[in-house]
Enzyme design. Structure first.
Site, mmCIF file in Angstrom:
data_model
loop_
_atom_site.group_PDB
_atom_site.id
_atom_site.type_symbol
_atom_site.label_atom_id
_atom_site.label_comp_id
_atom_site.label_asym_id
_atom_site.label_seq_id
_atom_site.Cartn_x
_atom_site.Cartn_y
_atom_site.Cartn_z
ATOM 1 C CG ASP A 83 -2.129 0.594 1.220
ATOM 2 O OD1 ASP A 83 -2.478 1.507 0.010
ATOM 3 O OD2 ASP A 83 -2.918 0.800 1.986
ATOM 4 C CE LYS A 113 -4.854 -0.200 -0.864
ATOM 5 N NZ LYS A 113 -5.310 1.187 -0.575
ATOM 6 C CD GLU A 115 -5.955 5.655 0.332
ATOM 7 O OE1 GLU A 115 -6.413 6.827 0.597
ATOM 8 O OE2 GLU A 115 -5.884 4.877 1.364
ATOM 9 C CD GLU A 182 -12.094 1.511 3.049
ATOM 10 O OE1 GLU A 182 -12.013 1.905 4.130
ATOM 11 O OE2 GLU A 182 -10.968 1.817 2.245
#
Length: 275
Positions: A83, A113, A115, A182
């Site tokens: 992440d 990953k 965001e 999410e």
């Protein structure tokens, strides 16, 4: 055999759900990996569940590399995703590619990953161009907690819902191999999952996603003071740990532990020479 980004796509294509959990250290990664999980995310959530921060914003690249190395060493089957922490990719495309490369080269991760939606499309394109697989993440993105005004469900009105659908399409076009959804309404996640060809991984996004991910401390009830609405308890490890520690303290105080069977022996004639 190690799961790969191709495995994720194959699972979606044949309608089989993808399973993911977080892990942050060797021991837990080894346990989770041996259970047959498809993927492990070394999440920046470690800032909250491992380091005691209020949110994920204080997590550094050094934190993430350190923990990702440990998780990779504990796995032989799961796809390990690192992440990318706050400000490791927002500053420039160069920084995004460089830091993504650190996850692969230094930590041994298999993917990273990021965001965000359209705002990180160029960064994703550049990272993918560098031959690094990218998992996207839209909806409630914890690194944007200050913009959202807290941890809140996203996509409940038409404008935001349409933007999330568009963001998912943009991330797919940018080259993401999957997208985390999410804290968005279940029916919206269904539309998104049907609108793109790459897998969606839900956390608080309902049953229509192509896979699911949870923070392992949440799903094993390690902490009783906080439990998100979307979490189901699959074990009560927190109570088991507390009970075990309490029993240990009791037996040490009462001189019941260690017992004779826990001690190492020495010949009496050797002991007699020591007095």
């Amino acid at each position: 055999m190690r799961n790969t980004v191709s495995t994720f796509q194959e699972l979606k294509d044949r309608g089989e759900k993808i399973t993911m959990l977080t892990a942050y250290d060797y021991s837990m990664a080894k346990l989770i990996d041996s259970s047959g999980i498809n993927g492990i995310l070394v999440g920046d959530s470690l800032g909250m569940v491992c380091l005691g921060y209020e949110n994920t914003l204080s997590v550094t690249m050094e934190d993430m590399i350190h923990h990702t190395k440990a998780v990779v060493r504990g796995t032989s089957n799961a796809l390990v995703v690192g992440d990318m922490p706050f400000m490791s990719y927002q500053t420039s495309i160069y920084d995004a590619v460089y830091n993504a490369g650190r996850f692969i080269k230094e930590a041994g991760a298999h993917a990273v990953k990021l965001e965000g939606g359209a705002t990180v499309a160029e960064e994703i394109k550049a990272i993918v161009k560098a031959q690094i697989p990218v998992m996207g993440h839209i909806g409630l993105t914890p690194q944007s907690v200050n913009m959202f005004g807290g941890f809140k469900v996203q996509g409940k009105n038409e404008k935001v819902a349409k933007k999330l659908i568009e963001d998912a399409k943009i991330l797919e076009e940018a080259g993401a191999f999957s997208i985390v959804l999410e804290c968005i309404p279940e029916k919206l996640s269904k539309i998104i999952s049907e609108s793109i060809s790459i897998p969606t991984i839900g956390i608080g996004a309902g049953k229509y996603c192509d896979g699911q991910i949870l923070v392992y401390q949440d799903m094993l009830s390690m902490f009783s003071d906080f439990k998100p609405k979307f979490v189901k308890s699959f074990g009560n490890i927190g109570e088991s740990i507390k009970d075990g520690v309490s029993q240990y303290i009791k037996e040490v105080k009462e001189s019941k532990f260690p017992e004779e069977k826990h001690a190492f022996k020495i010949d009496d004639d050797v002991i007699n020479k020591l007095y």
